[in-house]
Design an enzyme around this catalytic site. Structure first.
Site, PDB file in Angstrom:
ATOM      1  CG  ASP A 186      63.437 -51.251  47.189  1.00  0.00           C
ATOM      2  OD1 ASP A 186      64.304 -52.278  47.430  1.00  0.00           O
ATOM      3  OD2 ASP A 186      62.793 -50.706  48.158  1.00  0.00           O
ATOM      4  CG  ASP A 227      63.434 -45.656  44.401  1.00  0.00           C
ATOM      5  OD1 ASP A 227      62.943 -45.881  45.495  1.00  0.00           O
ATOM      6  OD2 ASP A 227      62.939 -46.788  43.447  1.00  0.00           O
TER       7      ASP A 227
HETATM    8  O1  C5P Z   1      59.818 -46.022  46.672  1.00  0.00           O
HETATM    9  P1  C5P Z   1      60.605 -47.127  47.184  1.00  0.00           P
HETATM   10  O2  C5P Z   1      60.807 -47.948  45.783  1.00  0.00           O
HETATM   11  O3  C5P Z   1      61.880 -46.938  47.962  1.00  0.00           O
HETATM   12  O4  C5P Z   1      59.570 -48.106  48.000  1.00  0.00           O
HETATM   13  C1  C5P Z   1      59.595 -49.310  48.402  1.00  0.00           C
HETATM   14  C2  C5P Z   1      58.938 -50.336  47.893  1.00  0.00           C
HETATM   15  O5  C5P Z   1      58.817 -51.532  48.996  1.00  0.00           O
HETATM   16  C3  C5P Z   1      57.373 -49.867  47.630  1.00  0.00           C
HETATM   17  O6  C5P Z   1      57.267 -49.605  46.531  1.00  0.00           O
HETATM   18  C4  C5P Z   1      56.682 -51.249  48.125  1.00  0.00           C
HETATM   19  O7  C5P Z   1      55.836 -51.658  47.002  1.00  0.00           O
HETATM   20  C5  C5P Z   1      57.713 -52.018  48.804  1.00  0.00           C
HETATM   21  N1  C5P Z   1      57.403 -52.616  49.949  1.00  0.00           N
HETATM   22  C6  C5P Z   1      57.326 -54.038  50.233  1.00  0.00           C
HETATM   23  N2  C5P Z   1      56.999 -54.392  51.519  1.00  0.00           N
HETATM   24  C7  C5P Z   1      56.720 -53.785  52.612  1.00  0.00           C
HETATM   25  C8  C5P Z   1      56.694 -52.577  52.206  1.00  0.00           C
HETATM   26  C9  C5P Z   1      56.783 -51.857  50.971  1.00  0.00           C
HETATM   27  O8  C5P Z   1      57.661 -54.789  49.277  1.00  0.00           O
HETATM   28  N3  C5P Z   1      56.450 -54.328  53.848  1.00  0.00           N
END
Ligand code: C5P
Length: 303
Positions: free
Chosen positions: A51, A49
């Site tokens: 983030d 992953d």
């Molecule tokens: O699973 P991964 O860590 O790649 O996911 C990306 C993260 O981005 C999610 O856990 C979510 O909290 C965050 N996110 C965000 N803004 C968005 C959509 C998702 O900060 N518009």
């Protein structure tokens, strides 16, 4: 004569003596490591992953750092506060749903689709240019975990493919790696949401299918992707994640070898229930660890 597998008890000893490492079943971990060490670098793939896994969750002062989507929240807030506030309001509403212990995954999914869909719609509507987004990344508060840069470079040096599987925004990860490493290492591949640009390099759409936290599995992995031949035959997987949504990232990679699941727990130390949950699903849990030391040590014994 020393055998490569002799390094395993030393690594297990190290892991079990770290205060911030949880390991529910050391016997199974040692057995998985043994298969991986015997298979060597040529049989290994790392699926990670991005983030809050490759990137840090918070800085030394305890301030939360940025996700790839968060790059828009911060920069747009500075330039166009009204639009920036929309990103921030979305996060305030949906982030607690993503991590709510009271809702099932099925209950969360429609909310995640709305969150991602709405924020991607705002990005497309604004027609941000590629160079603007690159500048946003340069100004962003995305920070590598300590040692993550060296980890990526060492995988490349040993020809171990790294698949970055992210429900964030893939272009932002690409620009970040380019800026920090000078170029994207040959071994590094992406499964993520990609911003598509028109002929004037303005954002015009997002790639399909949409990848959100709870669909990081075979349902969104496209087998025709160019790097699939590179990971065919790589039967041993090191999986690195920080959420419950990350534990199936290996599903869809066809093979019969073990997956060693390493989970970064970024949550509260008081929330013992959540930590126990991580211990159930991850082989090794790293509690509020800002470094890549453990992942590096694992790769070092395999090489
Ligand atoms: O699973 P991964 O860590 O790649 O996911 C990306 C993260 O981005 C999610 O856990 C979510 O909290 C965050 N996110 C965000 N803004 C968005 C959509 C998702 O900060 N518009």
């Amino acid at each position: 004569q020393l055998k490569k597998t002799d390094a395993i008890p030393l690594l297990m000893n190290f892991l079990l003596n770290q205060e911030n490492v949880l390991c529910r079943d050391p016997t199974t971990v040692a057995a998985k490591l043994r298969k991986m060490v015997i298979g060597g670098a040529g049989k290994t793939v790392v699926i990670s992953d991005f983030d809050y896994t490759l990137s840090r969750f918070e800085n030394e002062q305890g301030e939360r750092l940025s996700t790839t989507h968060g790059v828009f929240d911060d920069n747009v807030m500075r330039l166009k506060p009204e639009l920036g506030q929309k990103f921030i309001d979305l996060k305030a509403k949906y982030y607690p749903i993503e991590f709510s212990p009271k809702l099932t995954m099925e209950e969360k999914i429609p909310h995640m689709e709305t969150w991602w869909g709405t924020s991607h719609g705002l990005i497309i509507n604004e027609k941000f240019s590629k160079s603007t987004i690159e500048e946003f990344v340069r100004q962003s508060r995305i920070v590598f975990r300590d040692g993550a840069e060296d980890f990526i470079q060492s995988l490349d040096a040993h020809n171990i493919p790294l698949v970055i599987f992210s429900a964030g925004i893939g272009n932002i990860i690409e620009y970040f790696l380019q800026q920090k490493l000078g170029a994207i290492p040959r071994n590094t591949h992406f499964i993520s949401n990609m911003i598509l640009f028109d002929e004037e390099d303005k954002a015009c759409a997002f790639s399909e299918p949409l990848i959100h936290t709870f669909c990081k599995n075979s349902s969104v992995i496209q087998k025709e992707t160019s790097f699939f031949h590179e990971i065919a035959g790589r039967v041993n997987v090191i999986l690195l994640g920080d959420s419950m949504g990350d534990i199936h990232m290996d599903v869809g990679v066809e093979r019969d070898g073990p997956t060693l699941k390493v989970g970064y727990y970024n949550g509260s130390l008081e929330d013992t229930e959540a930590m126990e949950h991580y211990e159930q699903v991850y082989d090794i849990v790293l509690v509020r660890d800002p470094t890549f030391t453990v992942a590096q040590k694992i790769v070092d014994v395999i090489n």
